[in-house]
Design a protein around this motif. Sequence first.
Motif, PDB file in Angstrom:
ATOM      1  N   PHE A  56       0.846  -1.194   0.000  1.00 31.46           N
ATOM      2  CA  PHE A  56       0.000   0.000   0.000  1.00 31.46           C
ATOM      3  C   PHE A  56       0.878   1.239   0.000  1.00 31.46           C
ATOM      4  N   ASP A  57       0.531   2.184  -0.879  1.00 37.32           N
ATOM      5  CA  ASP A  57       1.327   3.398  -1.041  1.00 37.32           C
ATOM      6  C   ASP A  57       0.488   4.614  -0.673  1.00 37.32           C
ATOM      7  N   THR A  58       0.667   5.084   0.571  1.00 37.97           N
ATOM      8  CA  THR A  58      -0.039   6.319   0.974  1.00 37.97           C
ATOM      9  C   THR A  58       0.719   7.551   0.493  1.00 37.97           C
ATOM     10  N   LEU A  89       2.273  12.832   1.646  1.00 33.30           N
ATOM     11  CA  LEU A  89       1.002  12.103   1.565  1.00 33.30           C
ATOM     12  C   LEU A  89       0.226  12.375   0.269  1.00 33.30           C
ATOM     13  N   LYS A  90      -0.368  11.321  -0.280  1.00 30.74           N
ATOM     14  CA  LYS A  90      -1.185  11.468  -1.492  1.00 30.74           C
ATOM     15  C   LYS A  90      -2.532  12.114  -1.155  1.00 30.74           C
ATOM     16  N   ASP A  91      -3.200  12.654  -2.186  1.00 30.61           N
ATOM     17  CA  ASP A  91      -4.576  13.142  -2.032  1.00 30.61           C
ATOM     18  C   ASP A  91      -5.513  11.965  -1.800  1.00 30.61           C
ATOM     19  N   GLU A 131       5.148  -1.597   3.021  1.00 29.76           N
ATOM     20  CA  GLU A 131       4.153  -0.536   2.884  1.00 29.76           C
ATOM     21  C   GLU A 131       4.863   0.807   2.876  1.00 29.76           C
ATOM     22  N   ASN A 132       4.198   1.825   2.330  1.00 29.63           N
ATOM     23  CA  ASN A 132       4.713   3.195   2.409  1.00 29.63           C
ATOM     24  C   ASN A 132       3.719   4.013   3.225  1.00 29.63           C
ATOM     25  N   MET A 133       4.050   4.269   4.506  1.00 32.25           N
ATOM     26  CA  MET A 133       3.119   4.901   5.435  1.00 32.25           C
ATOM     27  C   MET A 133       3.747   6.128   6.101  1.00 32.25           C
ATOM     28  N   THR A 159       8.837  11.445  -0.434  1.00 34.74           N
ATOM     29  CA  THR A 159       8.708  10.074   0.074  1.00 34.74           C
ATOM     30  C   THR A 159       7.713   9.262  -0.754  1.00 34.74           C
ATOM     31  N   ASP A 160       6.982   9.955  -1.663  1.00 35.14           N
ATOM     32  CA  ASP A 160       6.044   9.236  -2.529  1.00 35.14           C
ATOM     33  C   ASP A 160       6.757   8.595  -3.718  1.00 35.14           C
ATOM     34  N   ALA A 161       8.017   8.947  -3.946  1.00 35.74           N
ATOM     35  CA  ALA A 161       8.791   8.273  -4.993  1.00 35.74           C
ATOM     36  C   ALA A 161       9.522   7.107  -4.329  1.00 35.74           C
ATOM     37  N   GLU A 162       8.708   6.167  -3.768  1.00 35.25           N
ATOM     38  CA  GLU A 162       9.257   5.091  -2.944  1.00 35.25           C
ATOM     39  C   GLU A 162       9.596   3.840  -3.755  1.00 35.25           C
ATOM     40  N   GLY A 163       8.913   3.670  -4.883  1.00 34.97           N
ATOM     41  CA  GLY A 163       9.127   2.449  -5.670  1.00 34.97           C
ATOM     42  C   GLY A 163      10.575   2.306  -6.088  1.00 34.97           C
TER      43      GLY A 163
HETATM   44 MN    MN Z   1       4.410   6.574  -4.330  1.00 33.95          MN
END
Ligand code: MN
Length: 498
Positions: free
Chosen positions: A273-275, A280-282, A323-325, A350-354
């Motif tokens: 899961f990628d928050t 944080l994502k919308d 997970e990305n939390m 931190t959303d460029a986690e992949g």
């Molecule tokens: Mn992401």
Amino acid sequence: MRFEAFSRRAAEQRCDCLVIGAFERAELGPEALAVDRTMRGRVRALLARGDFSGRAGETLLISEPVGLKSARLLLVGLGGKAQYNRRAWRRAVSNAIAALARTRVVSAALALERPAARELDDYYFGRAIAEGTGAGLYRINDLKSARKPRPPALARVLCGPIEGAALGAVRRGLAAGAALAESARLLRNLCNLPANVCTPRYLAAQARELGRTYRRRLRVRIFDEAGIRRLKMGCFLAVTRGSEEPPRFIVLEYRGARRSHAPLVLVGKGVTFDTGGISLKDPPNMDEMKFDMCGAATVLAAIDYAARSELKINLVGLVPTCENMPDGRAVKPGDIVTSASGQTVEVLNTDAEGRLILCDALNYARRYEPEAVLDFATLTGACIIALGNHFSGVMGNDDALARELVEAGARTDDRAWQLPLTEEFGEQLRSNFADMANVAGREGGAITAAAFLGKFTQGLKWAHMDIAGTAWTSGVAKGASGRPLSLVGDFLTRRAGG
Ligand code: MN
Ligand code: BES
Ligand code: ZN
């Protein structure tokens, strides 16, 4: 499910249901015409009355067709004859299966007009029938509490008529397609599960299960957090920091060829899961980030397919999963971490986690001295902007390898398109504080993500597939698509020598 090819005329087939096609304007192909003759013109009479238009998507089930050896006849609309091509044929097959799935038909004989041989050869014809049947009968493993509807009865699909000389190729295609359909079911089930069920530990358990199923040729190893730390995978560890769910690094080794044969390494992004983490994502559509492990599931399914088909090839599957939390301990924008390769990375977003979990897995691939490394990842929204939901993005450091993937996609209608990964994109990742940043600007976002990975694959033959736009469907038909397994299966089958 059993698949067979038949060589006699369609009208002679003994089965629960014969399936033929009709074009718009009451035009019939040779097979449908032969059926009409056997039925003393009743098909044409029906079309003449206007009860069936032949439009794509239309189907009509007829009981006790006179003169045939089957108990039912299913008419399937093929659309305009002039526009009839491989895509229209695929849709007709899938409409036929959908219609059959609503009946109690157990055995069906498909005799739909085939597109021109130059569009679809015998092997891919058989492969598409079996694959299309599997996809058409797939039902989401939902968690609805109402009693499940009765599953489709269909258990045997015949296709033809096939001339003697073509039988071998059609049968090989049917076998490959049947194996793919099974692996696609595994893929789609894993992707569709919610993130509170499909956790990193769940994926690891699934991998172990594969190891048990194919005990003779498949070895599975799982690293827990302490193991990942021993491997010095600092980028991977940064992503998992904010989560209560423990991460796993899954290693699968399939041996179908001699030990001396260098393996292909398949790497899959397994963010369950990628928050977005602190970045944080919308809220809208965030639920779809449960699909952020489709790359991981592609790798498990590809290895399942290879093992099931006993492909003569050596494969390694590498799946970093977490997970990305967001959390008090989560990695923060500006934090600098050290990857397993020794290179330092400034985590600006931190959303460029992949890319952070993949870079450490790609580095791990080196120890196998692989023939090539492929990675699969729902990596960027930018790739969806570039290619829509129609093409997966292909990038890498070896044009021949990228072309091989694009061609496999074209043969299987699981299409992919190469984007140019040149030096300029890598330069956009400059950081004042570390060897590189994990993001560049918005421009060329799919390619700068690949450029980041490229800094960890130097000296390897490597290709990256961004499947963000193709791995699942949004909206009312929300669910995993099964892509890009068809492409990957074809690539592996060819690499294994047929
Ligand atoms: Mn992401
Ligand atoms: N998993 C997402 C990519 C994604 C987004 C796939 C939407 C499918 C639909 C990935 O981890 C991500 O968040 N990427 C960012 C990168 C950006 C921060 C440079 C993106 O695409 O916005
Ligand atoms: Zn992600």
